[in-house]
Design a protein around this motif. Structure first.
Motif, PDB file in Angstrom:
ATOM      1  N   ARG A  67       0.838  -1.194   0.000  1.00 45.91           N
ATOM      2  CA  ARG A  67       0.000   0.000   0.000  1.00 45.91           C
ATOM      3  C   ARG A  67       0.874   1.246   0.000  1.00 45.91           C
ATOM      4  O   ARG A  67       2.068   1.186   0.287  1.00 45.91           O
ATOM      5  CB  ARG A  67      -0.956   0.007   1.178  1.00 45.91           C
ATOM      6  N   MET A  68       0.251   2.365  -0.346  1.00 44.65           N
ATOM      7  CA  MET A  68       0.941   3.655  -0.329  1.00 44.65           C
ATOM      8  C   MET A  68       0.259   4.557   0.670  1.00 44.65           C
ATOM      9  O   MET A  68      -0.960   4.490   0.855  1.00 44.65           O
ATOM     10  CB  MET A  68       0.898   4.312  -1.710  1.00 44.65           C
ATOM     11  N   GLU A  69       1.035   5.403   1.326  1.00 50.96           N
ATOM     12  CA  GLU A  69       0.500   6.394   2.253  1.00 50.96           C
ATOM     13  C   GLU A  69       0.950   7.772   1.793  1.00 50.96           C
ATOM     14  O   GLU A  69       2.043   7.931   1.260  1.00 50.96           O
ATOM     15  CB  GLU A  69       1.006   6.151   3.674  1.00 50.96           C
ATOM     16  N   LEU A  70       0.107   8.752   2.010  1.00 50.43           N
ATOM     17  CA  LEU A  70       0.400  10.134   1.634  1.00 50.43           C
ATOM     18  C   LEU A  70       0.232  11.030   2.841  1.00 50.43           C
ATOM     19  O   LEU A  70      -0.769  10.943   3.558  1.00 50.43           O
ATOM     20  CB  LEU A  70      -0.551  10.589   0.526  1.00 50.43           C
ATOM     21  N   ARG A  71       1.214  11.868   3.075  1.00 56.04           N
ATOM     22  CA  ARG A  71       1.116  12.888   4.119  1.00 56.04           C
ATOM     23  C   ARG A  71       1.407  14.217   3.450  1.00 56.04           C
ATOM     24  O   ARG A  71       2.440  14.392   2.804  1.00 56.04           O
ATOM     25  CB  ARG A  71       2.118  12.630   5.233  1.00 56.04           C
ATOM     26  N   SER A  72       0.493  15.164   3.596  1.00 59.91           N
ATOM     27  CA  SER A  72       0.639  16.464   2.955  1.00 59.91           C
ATOM     28  C   SER A  72       0.574  17.559   4.004  1.00 59.91           C
ATOM     29  O   SER A  72      -0.303  17.545   4.865  1.00 59.91           O
ATOM     30  CB  SER A  72      -0.486  16.655   1.925  1.00 59.91           C
ATOM     31  N   GLU A  73       1.509  18.495   3.940  1.00 55.60           N
ATOM     32  CA  GLU A  73       1.520  19.645   4.832  1.00 55.60           C
ATOM     33  C   GLU A  73       1.529  20.900   3.973  1.00 55.60           C
ATOM     34  O   GLU A  73       2.451  21.102   3.185  1.00 55.60           O
ATOM     35  CB  GLU A  73       2.737  19.615   5.746  1.00 55.60           C
ATOM     36  N   PRO A  74       0.489  21.734   4.117  1.00 58.07           N
ATOM     37  CA  PRO A  74       0.430  22.966   3.317  1.00 58.07           C
ATOM     38  C   PRO A  74       1.713  23.792   3.464  1.00 58.07           C
ATOM     39  O   PRO A  74       2.217  23.986   4.565  1.00 58.07           O
ATOM     40  CB  PRO A  74      -0.771  23.703   3.895  1.00 58.07           C
ATOM     41  N   GLY A  75       2.234  24.207   2.347  1.00 57.92           N
ATOM     42  CA  GLY A  75       3.449  25.015   2.341  1.00 57.92           C
ATOM     43  C   GLY A  75       4.731  24.212   2.458  1.00 57.92           C
ATOM     44  O   GLY A  75       5.820  24.754   2.293  1.00 57.92           O
ATOM     45  N   LYS A  76       4.627  22.922   2.778  1.00 56.27           N
ATOM     46  CA  LYS A  76       5.819  22.093   2.941  1.00 56.27           C
ATOM     47  C   LYS A  76       5.931  21.007   1.881  1.00 56.27           C
ATOM     48  O   LYS A  76       6.998  20.512   1.611  1.00 56.27           O
ATOM     49  CB  LYS A  76       5.839  21.443   4.323  1.00 56.27           C
ATOM     50  N   GLY A  77       4.806  20.583   1.321  1.00 58.76           N
ATOM     51  CA  GLY A  77       4.837  19.544   0.293  1.00 58.76           C
ATOM     52  C   GLY A  77       4.214  18.257   0.770  1.00 58.76           C
ATOM     53  O   GLY A  77       3.526  18.208   1.777  1.00 58.76           O
ATOM     54  N   CYS A  78       4.497  17.185   0.031  1.00 54.62           N
ATOM     55  CA  CYS A  78       3.908  15.872   0.289  1.00 54.62           C
ATOM     56  C   CYS A  78       4.994  14.836   0.532  1.00 54.62           C
ATOM     57  O   CYS A  78       6.082  14.922  -0.016  1.00 54.62           O
ATOM     58  CB  CYS A  78       3.071  15.419  -0.908  1.00 54.62           C
ATOM     59  N   ARG A  79       4.644  13.849   1.326  1.00 54.98           N
ATOM     60  CA  ARG A  79       5.535  12.711   1.563  1.00 54.98           C
ATOM     61  C   ARG A  79       4.757  11.442   1.241  1.00 54.98           C
ATOM     62  O   ARG A  79       3.654  11.233   1.729  1.00 54.98           O
ATOM     63  CB  ARG A  79       5.977  12.666   3.019  1.00 54.98           C
ATOM     64  N   PHE A  80       5.331  10.612   0.396  1.00 56.07           N
ATOM     65  CA  PHE A  80       4.725   9.350   0.019  1.00 56.07           C
ATOM     66  C   PHE A  80       5.542   8.214   0.615  1.00 56.07           C
ATOM     67  O   PHE A  80       6.761   8.238   0.558  1.00 56.07           O
ATOM     68  CB  PHE A  80       4.700   9.185  -1.504  1.00 56.07           C
ATOM     69  N   ARG A  81       4.846   7.246   1.188  1.00 55.88           N
ATOM     70  CA  ARG A  81       5.511   6.041   1.701  1.00 55.88           C
ATOM     71  C   ARG A  81       4.970   4.843   0.959  1.00 55.88           C
ATOM     72  O   ARG A  81       3.772   4.728   0.741  1.00 55.88           O
ATOM     73  CB  ARG A  81       5.249   5.862   3.195  1.00 55.88           C
ATOM     74  N   VAL A  82       5.864   3.958   0.577  1.00 55.92           N
ATOM     75  CA  VAL A  82       5.478   2.708  -0.083  1.00 55.92           C
ATOM     76  C   VAL A  82       5.752   1.591   0.907  1.00 55.92           C
ATOM     77  O   VAL A  82       6.875   1.426   1.373  1.00 55.92           O
ATOM     78  CB  VAL A  82       6.281   2.498  -1.384  1.00 55.92           C
ATOM     79  N   LEU A  83       4.715   0.835   1.234  1.00 50.64           N
ATOM     80  CA  LEU A  83       4.832  -0.266   2.184  1.00 50.64           C
ATOM     81  C   LEU A  83       4.548  -1.568   1.443  1.00 50.64           C
ATOM     82  O   LEU A  83       3.524  -1.703   0.775  1.00 50.64           O
ATOM     83  CB  LEU A  83       3.832  -0.084   3.329  1.00 50.64           C
ATOM     84  N   SER A  84       5.469  -2.508   1.563  1.00 48.92           N
ATOM     85  CA  SER A  84       5.277  -3.783   0.882  1.00 48.92           C
ATOM     86  C   SER A  84       5.490  -4.921   1.882  1.00 48.92           C
ATOM     87  O   SER A  84       6.296  -4.801   2.805  1.00 48.92           O
ATOM     88  CB  SER A  84       6.233  -3.924  -0.300  1.00 48.92           C
ATOM     89  N   PRO A  85       4.764  -6.015   1.695  1.00 51.02           N
ATOM     90  CA  PRO A  85       4.912  -7.148   2.607  1.00 51.02           C
ATOM     91  C   PRO A  85       6.252  -7.854   2.385  1.00 51.02           C
ATOM     92  O   PRO A  85       6.810  -7.812   1.299  1.00 51.02           O
ATOM     93  CB  PRO A  85       3.749  -8.067   2.231  1.00 51.02           C
ATOM     94  N   LEU A  86       6.716  -8.483   3.437  1.00 50.58           N
ATOM     95  CA  LEU A  86       7.941  -9.284   3.337  1.00 50.58           C
ATOM     96  C   LEU A  86       7.630 -10.600   2.663  1.00 50.58           C
ATOM     97  O   LEU A  86       6.550 -11.155   2.822  1.00 50.58           O
ATOM     98  CB  LEU A  86       8.515  -9.561   4.714  1.00 50.58           C
TER      99      LEU A  86
END
Length: 52
Positions: A28-47
């Motif tokens: 799955r992918m996660e998105l964190r966005s902070e106005p004025g700072k940009g976005c951070r995307f995380r990619v999570l994959s099973p072992l």
């Protein structure tokens, strides 16, 4: 640019492709966005466990 024509960022297509690949493999992918700072995307994959 002509009026009424929206131009899409090439990065959006790349994220759509990554999301499709990640979810196809059970991740799955996660998105964190902070106005004025940009976005951070995380990619999570099973072992993957390999029995020997």
């Amino acid at each position: 640019m002509r009026r009424g024509v929206r131009r899409r960022s090439p990065g959006l297509l790349g994220l759509a492709i990554v999301h499709a690949l990640v979810t196809a493999h059970g991740g799955r992918m996660e998105l964190r966005s902070e106005p004025g700072k940009g976005c951070r995307f995380r990619v999570l994959s099973p072992l993957l466990r390999i029995e020997t």
